[in-house]
Design an enzyme around this catalytic site. Sequence first.
Site, PDB file in Angstrom:
ATOM      1  N   ASP A 228       0.803  -1.219   0.000  1.00 32.90           N
ATOM      2  CA  ASP A 228       0.000   0.000   0.000  1.00 32.90           C
ATOM      3  C   ASP A 228       0.839   1.273   0.000  1.00 32.90           C
ATOM      4  O   ASP A 228       0.385   2.329   0.461  1.00 32.90           O
ATOM      5  CB  ASP A 228      -0.960  -0.004   1.194  1.00 32.90           C
ATOM      6  CG  ASP A 228      -2.112  -0.967   0.975  1.00 32.90           C
ATOM      7  OD1 ASP A 228      -2.608  -1.033  -0.167  1.00 32.90           O
ATOM      8  OD2 ASP A 228      -2.511  -1.653   1.931  1.00 32.90           O
TER       9      ASP A 228
ATOM     10  N   ASP B 149      -6.917  -4.681  -4.293  1.00 30.64           N
ATOM     11  CA  ASP B 149      -6.636  -3.287  -3.936  1.00 30.64           C
ATOM     12  C   ASP B 149      -5.379  -2.754  -4.612  1.00 30.64           C
ATOM     13  O   ASP B 149      -5.254  -1.553  -4.862  1.00 30.64           O
ATOM     14  CB  ASP B 149      -6.431  -3.132  -2.421  1.00 30.64           C
ATOM     15  CG  ASP B 149      -7.409  -3.902  -1.567  1.00 30.64           C
ATOM     16  OD1 ASP B 149      -7.867  -4.982  -1.990  1.00 30.64           O
ATOM     17  OD2 ASP B 149      -7.696  -3.451  -0.444  1.00 30.64           O
TER      18      ASP B 149
END
Length: 434
Positions: free
Chosen positions: A129, A190
């Site tokens: 991320d 994601d």
Amino acid sequence: MPDRDMTTTVSLVEHPEAGAASAACTAQPSMVVRAEQAIAAACAQLGRCLQQLGPHFPGDTSRGNYFAPAVWPEEPDGVNSSWTAGFWTGLLWMAHELSGEARFGTAAAAQLDGYSRRLERRFVVDHHDLGFLFMPSCVAALRQGPQPLAHATALQAAALLMTRYLPRAGVVQAWGRLEDPAQRGRIIIDCLLNLPLLHWAAGQGGAAEMREAAISHAQRSREHLVRPDHSSFHTFHFDPETGAPLHGTTAQGASDQSCWARGQAWGLYGFSLNHRWVPEQGFLQTACQLADHFLALLPEHGIACWDMSFPPEAGEPWDSSASAIAACGLMDIAEQLPAAEAERAQRYRAAADRILDGLLRHCAGWDAPGNALLRHGVYSKPDGLGVDEASLWGDFFFLEALARRARGWTPFWHPPAALSSSPISTLTPTPTPV
């Protein structure tokens, strides 16, 4: 943490099923006007939240719709420690651009040094991320003018993300240390929104291999995260040594075979964003397929259930953040469709408006006590995390969707355009803890 049964009860009570929503829509001002009004309300709400938090980062999710300083065992003072920190800095940059208020830009600029120090310390960066962390913070800062520290930090973050690339599998590992046998070779949907960091860095003097890695990961995601019916797995596992695809699973969905709502939203927006960076790869078609599946399962009121395998009448909690992400994605797809598909583009724009209408009616944070922007979200229902609460990513993508709808605002995830005429040198940042 709220009890699951209690959460369901709250969801049923607070979710006035919007059968009358469509009829009431006709009496409302245009969506552009409503989105502009919502931007003003959102910026005012962010100002209150910023005043309450001071120099601290908020937690991932709210409690009772109030964000409080993040708590981390090793760093107890609300520091830059979570994968969601970039959304907070990004919200401040967005509010600065949308409102013109220097306090938001000053606060965002004050946080940049902390991102650099977080990289230096390798503090909670064993995950993919880094795009969520560094695109809305350091890359976004460059829109205000030249920022050597932010530029160098973002390049370093991209280089660190590249260390997670597994060449034989052709993917970026999502979670955990690379030697962790439980996580090695695992990707999650994601990550499609983290790939723009690699594309950006490749165009800013970073290694050319970054672009190839981003393309490979998106291709492998298209091949294995997207099912034949255009629903999606949350996660997929590869043999890291041979690259052989193994199987799909979930982490936050109802089951391995269900359609986790936020994952489907990440997918439709993520493939659209990757198409912007490498249109020759045809990722827009995949984005459309995921968008159509999302819309087929979306309730009329526009707010997704946390897992789209449940029918609306099941009374399961909503995940407003999934709808906010999807609204951004639908607008992004519509902008890129060719003139020959104008009817399809208009359908996606209308669907985005339906979603925004539902979010404004039922989830706007300024309509209830709290300091968040978007209520009725879910972080992880299986883990009992952030159920029927706000989240930093929900707030971020809600404001992004409003800004795009009202002003045609350009997201931080897009390929860079001309620098803003409001140089950050006019701001006076104050250093904050990491």
